[in-house]
Design an enzyme around this catalytic site. Structure first.
Site, mmCIF file in Angstrom:
data_model
loop_
_atom_site.group_PDB
_atom_site.id
_atom_site.type_symbol
_atom_site.label_atom_id
_atom_site.label_comp_id
_atom_site.label_asym_id
_atom_site.label_seq_id
_atom_site.Cartn_x
_atom_site.Cartn_y
_atom_site.Cartn_z
ATOM 1 N N LYS A 145 55.027 68.956 62.214
ATOM 2 C CA LYS A 145 55.166 69.885 63.344
ATOM 3 C C LYS A 145 54.160 71.035 63.304
ATOM 4 O O LYS A 145 53.759 71.565 64.329
ATOM 5 C CB LYS A 145 56.591 70.414 63.404
ATOM 6 N N GLU B 254 61.858 76.663 71.393
ATOM 7 C CA GLU B 254 63.218 76.153 71.307
ATOM 8 C C GLU B 254 63.284 75.315 70.042
ATOM 9 O O GLU B 254 62.259 74.821 69.565
ATOM 10 C CB GLU B 254 63.516 75.262 72.511
ATOM 11 N N SER C 27 56.766 61.391 58.360
ATOM 12 C CA SER C 27 56.541 62.575 59.207
ATOM 13 C C SER C 27 56.981 63.876 58.548
ATOM 14 O O SER C 27 56.467 64.948 58.874
ATOM 15 C CB SER C 27 57.249 62.392 60.553
#
Ligand SMILES: *Cc1c(COP(=O)(O)O)cnc(C)c1O
Length: 396
Positions: free
Chosen positions: A92, A114, A380
């Site tokens: 991310k 968010e 990930s």
């Protein structure tokens, strides 16, 4: 087919994508699109992005040969792309670095985001701290209770975490609240969206920032194996880590690509988060047209996955398009398959994967005998965040 030339200038990937937003957001999104188009062509911006990915995040991440797993499964040669080794523990941060640099360039001094499980919130709070920007993160009350550690982490990083009490009190409501804030504070504020979702330019921009994963992996596999892989496997929540890995290989026709969605307790209404399985159909959710889990009346269905990062009713529009073109295949792993993969990967490779990434590993475990050649699995993120949750489900 110009697979890598998508979307068109209005943000459409074939019939998907676009921009379905209130009037007040039309101009700001156009401003963002222009700023991004300008930045992506600016060598200084690209160098700055590369600098922070390298010096702050820890890129390039290794392409690791999972030797024991390869031997144990007796199928393809398995490589892991180690996004779990990045700063804050997942892919991310690739996107939040890119977007905060863009925000800085646009003269914005306030960041909002968010978050569902809290991973995107943590990655956003991290880069906001590093650049000395004010940061507000919206999070559903239910998620705040479930992810108390990440809430504390964001607050440590100086972010203002605001509880959202509407509806199901989870991610969908948090996104609505962030949109409301953005409309009100548009002059000072940039909204860092966390996946390849939402209105144009987000699906394109987030994909571009994440595509560093596949560019690296492609070079690394060519260096190690002297040939392209036979397949790529990644989990699909909104779809950013998967498209990030796949994008640089789209034109390599012989490389299979497999996206693995959250199959939850099985494919029954309300029990899963697999948008391309039964229950998913064309719809519009939170700014974009794509496959959405909804009932016959267009009501968004409840979703479930053991992994919070896969638990969302819509999938990024580019995925819907690449599925229509049969360029990417989509499958799913259930909660119990993912939990088994979580343990297997930990024991056999000494790598505790995120529960999201464990879905990709589960696919490989299940289909190992049918897969050939060399495959790359995107890890990930790391599973530290999930250990407490798994401890409640599995006694050791
Ligand atoms: C958020 C998250 C995902 C799911 O999001 P995508 O946009 O589909 O990548 C997957 N893995 C990890 C570790 C995450 O934190």
């Amino acid at each position: 087919m110009k697979l890598s030339k998508q979307p068109d200038p209005t943000g459409h990937f074939g019939p998907y994508g676009g921009s379905f937003v209130p009037e007040t957001l039309v101009a700001p999104l156009q401003e963002l699109t222009r700023a991004y188009e300008h930045a992506r062509r600016d060598k200084r911006f690209r160098q700055e992005f590369a600098y922070y990915l390298r010096e702050y995040c820890g890129r390039p991440t290794p392409l690791y040969l999972a030797e024991r797993m390869t031997r144990e499964l007796g199928g393809p040669k398995i490589y892991f792309k180690r996004e779990d080794l990045l700063h804050t523990g997942a892919h991310k941060i690739n996107n939040t670095i890119g977007q905060i640099l863009l925000a800085k360039r646009m003269g914005k001094r306030r960041i909002i985001a968010e978050t569902g499980a809290g991973q995107h919130g943590v990655a956003t709070a991290t880069v906001a701290a590093m650049f000395g920007m004010e940061c507000v993160v919206y999070m559903g009350e239910v998620d705040m209770a479930r992810q108390a550690l990440n809430v504390y982490r964001m607050r440590l990083l100086g972010a203002d975490v605001r509880p959202v009490a509407a509806g199901q009190k989870t991610l969908k409501e948090a996104i609505n609240e962030a949109m409301r804030d953005w409309v009100t504070n548009i002059r000072t504020t940039h909204y860092i969206l966390g996946s390849v979702l939402g209105a144009h330019p987000y699906p394109m921009m987030v994909r571009d920032f994440q595509s560093v994963i596949g560019r690296e992996a492609r070079q690394q596999i060519l260096r190690k194996e002297k040939r392209l892989p036979s397949a790529l496997v990644a989990c699909v929540g909104g779809g950013s880590n998967s498209i990030g890995l796949f994008y640089a290989f789209l034109r390599d026709q012989h490389v299979r690509m497999i996206g693995v969605e959250g199959g939850g307790r099985g494919i029954k209404p309300g029990d899963h988060a697999a948008r391309f399985q039964k229950g998913g159909s064309l719809g519009v959710l939170q700014g974009t047209r794509t496959f959405v889990l909804q009932d016959e009346n267009g009501q968004i269905m409840l979703t479930h996955s053991v992994s919070a990062g896969l638990d969302y009713a819509a999938i990024g529009p580019e995925h819907s398009y690449l599925r229509d073109l049969k360029r990417i295949e989509y499958s799913y792993a259930t909660d119990s398959e993912a939990l088994e993969a979580f343990q297997f990967c930990s024991r056999i490779e000494g790598i505790i994967p995120a529960l999201e990434s464990a879905h990709a590993v589960a696919y490989v475990m299940k289909h190992a005998k049918k897969l050939r050649g060399t495959i790359i699995v995107n890890i990930s993120g790391r599973g530290d965040k999930d250990v407490m949750q798994v401890a409640e489900l599995i006694q050791l």
